[in-house]
Design a protein around this motif. Structure first.
Motif, PDB file in Angstrom:
ATOM      1  N   ALA A 123       0.834  -1.202   0.000  1.00  0.00           N
ATOM      2  CA  ALA A 123       0.000   0.000   0.000  1.00  0.00           C
ATOM      3  C   ALA A 123       0.874   1.261   0.000  1.00  0.00           C
ATOM      4  O   ALA A 123       0.528   2.248  -0.659  1.00  0.00           O
ATOM      5  N   CYS A 124       1.990   1.215   0.716  1.00  0.00           N
ATOM      6  CA  CYS A 124       2.925   2.357   0.688  1.00  0.00           C
ATOM      7  C   CYS A 124       3.463   2.574  -0.726  1.00  0.00           C
ATOM      8  O   CYS A 124       3.556   3.710  -1.198  1.00  0.00           O
ATOM      9  N   ALA A 125       3.818   1.501  -1.382  1.00  0.00           N
ATOM     10  CA  ALA A 125       4.369   1.611  -2.737  1.00  0.00           C
ATOM     11  C   ALA A 125       3.341   2.161  -3.713  1.00  0.00           C
ATOM     12  O   ALA A 125       3.709   2.822  -4.689  1.00  0.00           O
ATOM     13  N   LEU A 126       2.060   1.908  -3.465  1.00  0.00           N
ATOM     14  CA  LEU A 126       0.998   2.345  -4.367  1.00  0.00           C
ATOM     15  C   LEU A 126       0.335   3.647  -3.922  1.00  0.00           C
ATOM     16  O   LEU A 126      -0.640   4.081  -4.564  1.00  0.00           O
ATOM     17  N   ALA A 127       0.818   4.264  -2.863  1.00  0.00           N
ATOM     18  CA  ALA A 127       0.192   5.482  -2.330  1.00  0.00           C
ATOM     19  C   ALA A 127       0.145   6.579  -3.388  1.00  0.00           C
ATOM     20  O   ALA A 127       1.172   6.924  -3.969  1.00  0.00           O
ATOM     21  N   PRO A 128      -1.053   7.134  -3.623  1.00  0.00           N
ATOM     22  CA  PRO A 128      -1.184   8.162  -4.652  1.00  0.00           C
ATOM     23  C   PRO A 128      -0.827   9.573  -4.182  1.00  0.00           C
ATOM     24  O   PRO A 128      -0.600  10.461  -4.998  1.00  0.00           O
ATOM     25  N   ASP A 129      -0.816   9.761  -2.865  1.00  0.00           N
ATOM     26  CA  ASP A 129      -0.496  11.097  -2.342  1.00  0.00           C
ATOM     27  C   ASP A 129       0.145  10.969  -0.959  1.00  0.00           C
ATOM     28  O   ASP A 129       0.127   9.892  -0.350  1.00  0.00           O
ATOM     29  N   PRO A 130       0.704  12.072  -0.441  1.00  0.00           N
ATOM     30  CA  PRO A 130       1.407  12.009   0.854  1.00  0.00           C
ATOM     31  C   PRO A 130       0.521  11.568   2.024  1.00  0.00           C
ATOM     32  O   PRO A 130       0.993  10.846   2.909  1.00  0.00           O
ATOM     33  N   ALA A 131      -0.740  11.958   2.044  1.00  0.00           N
ATOM     34  CA  ALA A 131      -1.622  11.585   3.159  1.00  0.00           C
ATOM     35  C   ALA A 131      -1.814  10.072   3.219  1.00  0.00           C
ATOM     36  O   ALA A 131      -1.774   9.474   4.302  1.00  0.00           O
ATOM     37  N   VAL A 132      -2.003   9.448   2.085  1.00  0.00           N
ATOM     38  CA  VAL A 132      -2.157   7.997   2.042  1.00  0.00           C
ATOM     39  C   VAL A 132      -0.848   7.325   2.445  1.00  0.00           C
ATOM     40  O   VAL A 132      -0.851   6.323   3.164  1.00  0.00           O
ATOM     41  N   LEU A 133       0.270   7.877   2.008  1.00  0.00           N
ATOM     42  CA  LEU A 133       1.564   7.316   2.387  1.00  0.00           C
ATOM     43  C   LEU A 133       1.766   7.359   3.895  1.00  0.00           C
ATOM     44  O   LEU A 133       2.194   6.370   4.499  1.00  0.00           O
ATOM     45  N   VAL A 134       1.436   8.473   4.510  1.00  0.00           N
ATOM     46  CA  VAL A 134       1.572   8.586   5.974  1.00  0.00           C
ATOM     47  C   VAL A 134       0.673   7.559   6.659  1.00  0.00           C
ATOM     48  O   VAL A 134       1.112   6.855   7.584  1.00  0.00           O
ATOM     49  N   ALA A 135      -0.568   7.438   6.208  1.00  0.00           N
ATOM     50  CA  ALA A 135      -1.500   6.489   6.825  1.00  0.00           C
ATOM     51  C   ALA A 135      -1.011   5.049   6.672  1.00  0.00           C
ATOM     52  O   ALA A 135      -1.080   4.258   7.629  1.00  0.00           O
ATOM     53  N   THR A 136      -0.511   4.708   5.492  1.00  0.00           N
ATOM     54  CA  THR A 136      -0.036   3.335   5.300  1.00  0.00           C
ATOM     55  C   THR A 136       1.258   3.074   6.060  1.00  0.00           C
ATOM     56  O   THR A 136       1.492   1.947   6.504  1.00  0.00           O
ATOM     57  N   ARG A 137       2.074   4.101   6.250  1.00  0.00           N
ATOM     58  CA  ARG A 137       3.280   3.939   7.080  1.00  0.00           C
ATOM     59  C   ARG A 137       2.894   3.690   8.540  1.00  0.00           C
ATOM     60  O   ARG A 137       3.542   2.895   9.218  1.00  0.00           O
ATOM     61  N   VAL A 138       1.866   4.355   9.013  1.00  0.00           N
ATOM     62  CA  VAL A 138       1.384   4.098  10.374  1.00  0.00           C
ATOM     63  C   VAL A 138       0.882   2.650  10.470  1.00  0.00           C
ATOM     64  O   VAL A 138       1.179   1.945  11.442  1.00  0.00           O
ATOM     65  N   GLY A 139       0.159   2.194   9.459  1.00  0.00           N
ATOM     66  CA  GLY A 139      -0.280   0.797   9.434  1.00  0.00           C
ATOM     67  C   GLY A 139       0.892  -0.169   9.434  1.00  0.00           C
ATOM     68  O   GLY A 139       0.864  -1.203  10.110  1.00  0.00           O
ATOM     69  N   GLN A 140       1.940   0.183   8.697  1.00  0.00           N
ATOM     70  CA  GLN A 140       3.158  -0.641   8.687  1.00  0.00           C
ATOM     71  C   GLN A 140       3.768  -0.710  10.078  1.00  0.00           C
ATOM     72  O   GLN A 140       4.200  -1.780  10.526  1.00  0.00           O
ATOM     73  N   GLY A 141       3.825   0.412  10.757  1.00  0.00           N
ATOM     74  CA  GLY A 141       4.379   0.440  12.111  1.00  0.00           C
ATOM     75  C   GLY A 141       3.578  -0.412  13.077  1.00  0.00           C
ATOM     76  O   GLY A 141       4.140  -1.131  13.905  1.00  0.00           O
ATOM     77  N   LEU A 142       2.254  -0.341  12.971  1.00  0.00           N
ATOM     78  CA  LEU A 142       1.407  -1.173  13.837  1.00  0.00           C
ATOM     79  C   LEU A 142       1.612  -2.658  13.547  1.00  0.00           C
ATOM     80  O   LEU A 142       1.657  -3.480  14.470  1.00  0.00           O
ATOM     81  N   ALA A 143       1.740  -2.999  12.266  1.00  0.00           N
ATOM     82  CA  ALA A 143       2.005  -4.399  11.904  1.00  0.00           C
ATOM     83  C   ALA A 143       3.359  -4.841  12.454  1.00  0.00           C
ATOM     84  O   ALA A 143       3.502  -5.959  12.956  1.00  0.00           O
ATOM     85  N   GLY A 144       4.355  -3.970  12.380  1.00  0.00           N
ATOM     86  CA  GLY A 144       5.659  -4.271  12.960  1.00  0.00           C
ATOM     87  C   GLY A 144       5.567  -4.452  14.466  1.00  0.00           C
ATOM     88  O   GLY A 144       6.258  -5.283  15.052  1.00  0.00           O
ATOM     89  N   GLY A 145       4.679  -3.682  15.106  1.00  0.00           N
ATOM     90  CA  GLY A 145       4.463  -3.814  16.544  1.00  0.00           C
ATOM     91  C   GLY A 145       3.872  -5.158  16.926  1.00  0.00           C
ATOM     92  O   GLY A 145       4.056  -5.629  18.051  1.00  0.00           O
ATOM     93  N   LEU A 146       3.165  -5.792  16.012  1.00  0.00           N
ATOM     94  CA  LEU A 146       2.680  -7.161  16.248  1.00  0.00           C
ATOM     95  C   LEU A 146       3.783  -8.180  16.002  1.00  0.00           C
ATOM     96  O   LEU A 146       3.918  -9.162  16.719  1.00  0.00           O
ATOM     97  N   MET A 147       4.565  -7.943  14.962  1.00  0.00           N
ATOM     98  CA  MET A 147       5.542  -8.922  14.489  1.00  0.00           C
ATOM     99  C   MET A 147       6.803  -8.978  15.363  1.00  0.00           C
ATOM    100  O   MET A 147       7.235 -10.061  15.765  1.00  0.00           O
TER     101      MET A 147
END
Length: 170
Positions: A123-147
């Motif tokens: 989703a980060c790689a496909l982000a169409p704008d900065p707001a989506v990139l920030v949101a998907t990076r937060v999702g990545q961080g949360l997933a890392g917090g599980l892993m």
């Protein structure tokens, strides 16, 4: 679940089955300094690759910042949030991720976090704008917090005591 009693004679406490002591000592000279078996070596490689992905992802955006600014038109604030959003979400999710792993099983939570991390990365790689990139990076961080919190528990339960130090060292 198994039970154990407190040293002072207190009540028994439930201990998840994947936290019990590993089986018998492995034979000397087996792969990776007396690992508990080939499946332990495979598990070690998987968790180490996942840990490397998480560490790389925490820093790679700093290198990619100029390309992000050019490609998405991201300003300074968006670039800062792209970096900080990930690390804040990761930090916030570590303790909860560890507890979730204790409750639902380290392997299951690790694989869920790994899958979510991969989806968020796409989703980060496909982000169409900065707001989506920030949101998907937060999702990545949360997933890392599980892993990430599952890594130590998986290594601990996959290796006999004699091999654990080398596995953790890897």
């Amino acid at each position: 679940m198994t039970t154990s009693s407190h040293p002072g004679g207190g009540a028994a406490a439930a201990v998840p089955a994947d936290q019990t002591a590993p089986g018998p000592e492995p034979e000397p000279g087996s792969p990776l300094a007396a690992a508990s078996g080939p499946s332990s070596v495979i598990a070690l490689v998987v968790v180490l690759v996942a840990s490397f992905m998480e560490l790389l992802d925490a820093t790679v955006v700093t290198v990619a910042a100029p390309a992000i600014a050019d490609g998405l038109g991201a300003g300074e604030a968006a670039l800062q949030w792209t970096v900080a959003g990930y690390t804040l979400a990761l930090g916030a999710g570590l303790i909860t991720g560890g507890r979730v792993g204790d409750q639902f099983g380290r392997r299951r939570v690790f694989l869920t976090g790994l899958a979510a991390f991969a989806v968020a990365s796409a989703a980060c790689a496909l982000a169409p704008d900065p707001a989506v990139l920030v949101a998907t990076r937060v999702g990545q961080g949360l997933a890392g917090g599980l892993m990430v919190p599952q890594v130590f528990g998986i290594i601990r339960s996959s290796f006999a005591p004699a091999a654990r130090a080398k596995a953790f060292g890897a």
